[in-house]
Design a protein around this motif. Structure first.
Motif, PDB file in Angstrom:
ATOM      1  N   HIS A  12       0.847  -1.187   0.000  1.00 42.22           N
ATOM      2  CA  HIS A  12       0.000   0.000   0.000  1.00 42.22           C
ATOM      3  C   HIS A  12       0.888   1.245   0.000  1.00 42.22           C
ATOM      4  O   HIS A  12       2.018   1.212   0.484  1.00 42.22           O
ATOM      5  CB  HIS A  12      -0.930  -0.004   1.224  1.00 42.22           C
ATOM      6  N   THR A  13       0.368   2.342  -0.502  1.00 44.83           N
ATOM      7  CA  THR A  13       1.135   3.583  -0.592  1.00 44.83           C
ATOM      8  C   THR A  13       1.555   4.120   0.776  1.00 44.83           C
ATOM      9  O   THR A  13       2.499   4.896   0.860  1.00 44.83           O
ATOM     10  CB  THR A  13       0.325   4.667  -1.331  1.00 44.83           C
ATOM     11  N   GLN A  86     -13.891   9.554   4.246  1.00 51.05           N
ATOM     12  CA  GLN A  86     -12.900   9.810   3.200  1.00 51.05           C
ATOM     13  C   GLN A  86     -11.752   8.799   3.248  1.00 51.05           C
ATOM     14  O   GLN A  86     -11.226   8.395   2.213  1.00 51.05           O
ATOM     15  CB  GLN A  86     -12.351  11.240   3.302  1.00 51.05           C
ATOM     16  N   ILE A  87     -11.380   8.368   4.435  1.00 51.37           N
ATOM     17  CA  ILE A  87     -10.312   7.366   4.575  1.00 51.37           C
ATOM     18  C   ILE A  87     -10.764   6.050   3.949  1.00 51.37           C
ATOM     19  O   ILE A  87      -9.991   5.392   3.245  1.00 51.37           O
ATOM     20  CB  ILE A  87      -9.925   7.183   6.058  1.00 51.37           C
ATOM     21  N   LYS A  89     -13.052   5.732   1.580  1.00 55.39           N
ATOM     22  CA  LYS A  89     -13.105   5.952   0.129  1.00 55.39           C
ATOM     23  C   LYS A  89     -11.717   5.855  -0.489  1.00 55.39           C
ATOM     24  O   LYS A  89     -11.542   5.258  -1.550  1.00 55.39           O
ATOM     25  CB  LYS A  89     -13.723   7.308  -0.189  1.00 55.39           C
ATOM     26  N   ASN A  90     -10.721   6.448   0.160  1.00 53.36           N
ATOM     27  CA  ASN A  90      -9.352   6.386  -0.361  1.00 53.36           C
ATOM     28  C   ASN A  90      -8.844   4.952  -0.419  1.00 53.36           C
ATOM     29  O   ASN A  90      -8.217   4.535  -1.397  1.00 53.36           O
ATOM     30  CB  ASN A  90      -8.414   7.233   0.488  1.00 53.36           C
ATOM     31  N   GLN A  93     -10.752   2.944  -3.097  1.00 50.72           N
ATOM     32  CA  GLN A  93     -10.298   3.385  -4.417  1.00 50.72           C
ATOM     33  C   GLN A  93      -8.936   2.781  -4.747  1.00 50.72           C
ATOM     34  O   GLN A  93      -8.691   2.366  -5.872  1.00 50.72           O
ATOM     35  CB  GLN A  93     -10.229   4.922  -4.490  1.00 50.72           C
ATOM     36  N   TRP A  94      -8.064   2.716  -3.766  1.00 52.56           N
ATOM     37  CA  TRP A  94      -6.751   2.088  -3.968  1.00 52.56           C
ATOM     38  C   TRP A  94      -6.923   0.614  -4.344  1.00 52.56           C
ATOM     39  O   TRP A  94      -6.263   0.128  -5.260  1.00 52.56           O
ATOM     40  CB  TRP A  94      -5.890   2.242  -2.703  1.00 52.56           C
TER      41      TRP A  94
END
Length: 108
Positions: A12-13, A86-87, A89-90, A93-94
């Motif tokens: 993961h990023t 939002q976390i 969703k991020n 999305q990843w």
């Protein structure tokens, strides 16, 4: 005998590993890895009291068969009341951008 699932590991990023199992119902992600990224203050012991739907899968970790808890996308989205939306969703999305295409191409 229970089915032994094979998992794949993705970087993961944020620097954490995300382990994924491809099941006939879709991708499942190790709950431990999900929480490490989106809510490190939560852990495997807190999942059950939060009434989050997890599956238990048998995998080989190291040289031993181990039971791990996994989450599908629906269970991850159900964390919205616990984790900032939002976390989530991020993270999802990843998964859609970096993990799902590999499985759609090679495994489905």
């Amino acid at each position: 005998m229970k089915k032994i699932w094979t998992f794949w590991e993705f970087d993961h990023t944020l620097g954490s590993a995300v382990r994924v199992i491809s099941t006939p119902l879709g991708l499942e992600i190790f709950a431990e890895d999900v929480f490490q990224i989106i809510a490190p203050e939560l852990n495997n012991e807190k999942i059950v009291p939060l009434h989050i739907q997890v599956r238990e899968r048998h995998v080989v970790l190291g040289e031993q068969i181990t039971i791990v808890k996994t989450l599908n996308s629906g269970a991850i989205y159900n964390l919205k009341g616990i984790v900032e939306e939002q976390i989530i969703k991020n993270f999802t999305q990843w998964i859609r951008s970096n993990v799902l295409p590999i499985f759609q191409k090679d495994f489905f």
